[in-house]
Design an enzyme around this catalytic site. Sequence first.
Site, PDB file in Angstrom:
ATOM      1  N   SER A  43      31.241  38.281  38.956  1.00 24.21           N
ATOM      2  CA  SER A  43      32.166  38.009  37.872  1.00 24.21           C
ATOM      3  C   SER A  43      31.905  36.283  37.537  1.00 24.21           C
ATOM      4  CB  SER A  43      33.630  38.198  38.191  1.00 24.21           C
ATOM      5  OG  SER A  43      34.474  37.848  37.083  1.00 24.21           O
ATOM      6  N   ASP A 100      30.145  38.797  33.773  1.00 23.72           N
ATOM      7  CA  ASP A 100      30.028  40.236  33.336  1.00 23.72           C
ATOM      8  C   ASP A 100      30.836  40.647  32.056  1.00 23.72           C
ATOM      9  OD1 ASP A 100      32.468  39.790  34.932  1.00 23.72           O
ATOM     10  OD2 ASP A 100      32.429  41.904  35.379  1.00 23.72           O
TER      11      ASP A 100
END
Length: 477
Positions: free
Chosen positions: A101, A244
Amino acid sequence: MGPKFGTSGLRGLVTELLGSTSALYTTAFARMLLDGGHVKRGGAVMIGRDFRFSSPEIAAICMGALARAGLTPIDCGELPTPALALYGMRGGAASLMVTGSHIPADRNGIKFYRPGGEINKADEQSITALAEKLSSDPDATRVEYGSGADHSVDAIRIFLDRYKTLLHKAGLKGLKVGIYQHSSVARDLLVTILESYGATVVPLGRSEGFLPVDTEAISEETRRNFANWVRKHGLDAIVSTDGDADRPLVADETGTPLRGDLLGLISAKFLKAKVIATPVTSNSGLEEASGAEVVRTRVGSPYVIDAMIEAISVGKEAVMGFEANGGVMLASDFPLAGGTLSALPTRDCVLPIVTALNRSAQIGAPLSAIVAQYSLPIALSDKIENYPYEKSAALMAHLRASESNLAQFLKQIGDVKARSDFDGLRVTLSDGRILHLRPSGNAPELRCYVEASDQDSAEQVMAQGLAALTDWSPSSL
């Protein structure tokens, strides 16, 4: 300390994840799926990844482990996490996304999905227990590089199709929007989506190396870049995502980023949501501003999803959720003028980006004016990186030990009016300002959230809070 589950997925240092650890946790995930009857032997598992240098190798290890466990890996390439989840749900397949992330490139992670959506905390506990049990099994820890049939084109197509009827074709006409592309897996998809609605798009800041972009703690360098870009290109907004692409980033015509929970609120208004699940760290003004039932949760998408599922189970309709980072989740199907937006109970960046821009185009007002219309308390968030786990644990224990400890820690900031230990330590000061301290669950970071009635007061309490956190030391006890 080793990889562990946090607010969303398993995360750890690349040096910890590369090799047997990824194989072990993927094997445990496969065993959970098979033992729980979520998939049958030979069933497909969709694999996606972000642009981190370590993600292709970790994904290959995961594919090898899945094949060894009796499942069929399907390679979906580099794509947004919500696109992978949607593709898996549409095909009745489990999914696995290799991504860290927003955390730095020396770290990475894995997000796991059952065929029905994101795993919950009970699943995380089951995977962790199975990993511990299997850790001495050579088969479970063996590193083999696997591969799978390439479904990347189909996965992207289904994600793009999802948004074709969100707005009419001229829904963003007249807007000139910069897209901060950096190393987001959605950097090209966003161009396609926004142009399809009539926006003029200016790609900006594309990066070949991975850049960690945290939508809740935007760096000063990024803020300066935004301010320069809007002036240079005459932009109405700049949009982006984290690595992401499950968290949105939207900045107004001055380059000032909008809060993620405001983006969630705009999405809720657009969809006419009746129930909103959101963490305690989201803006305290949401209850009044939304006109919906607001259910507060702990921080993390699994908790928001559990609250949405609970609302659906008791017959609630038009149920959605979002986090302070802006990721929006849909538990219900929502009717639109051009069709239906189907449920997607995992964080998505596209819906909040598009609905915020559409609101600006629809009423002919800049995003800064839309922010002002909602009259929410001023809320800010930031973090201290490289804050050791041991130090944050000692600090939180010290502050919770006595009222005098907390008062002493806050003596330069204000007097304590009320406190809550619901996911971190949330303190309401005597003048109404709020300071919320929350150690990260899977990275050496300590997050700080504040609220105040005006920008200056919010910035002041944030600066004071970060300074107090930096200066505190266990050795001073």
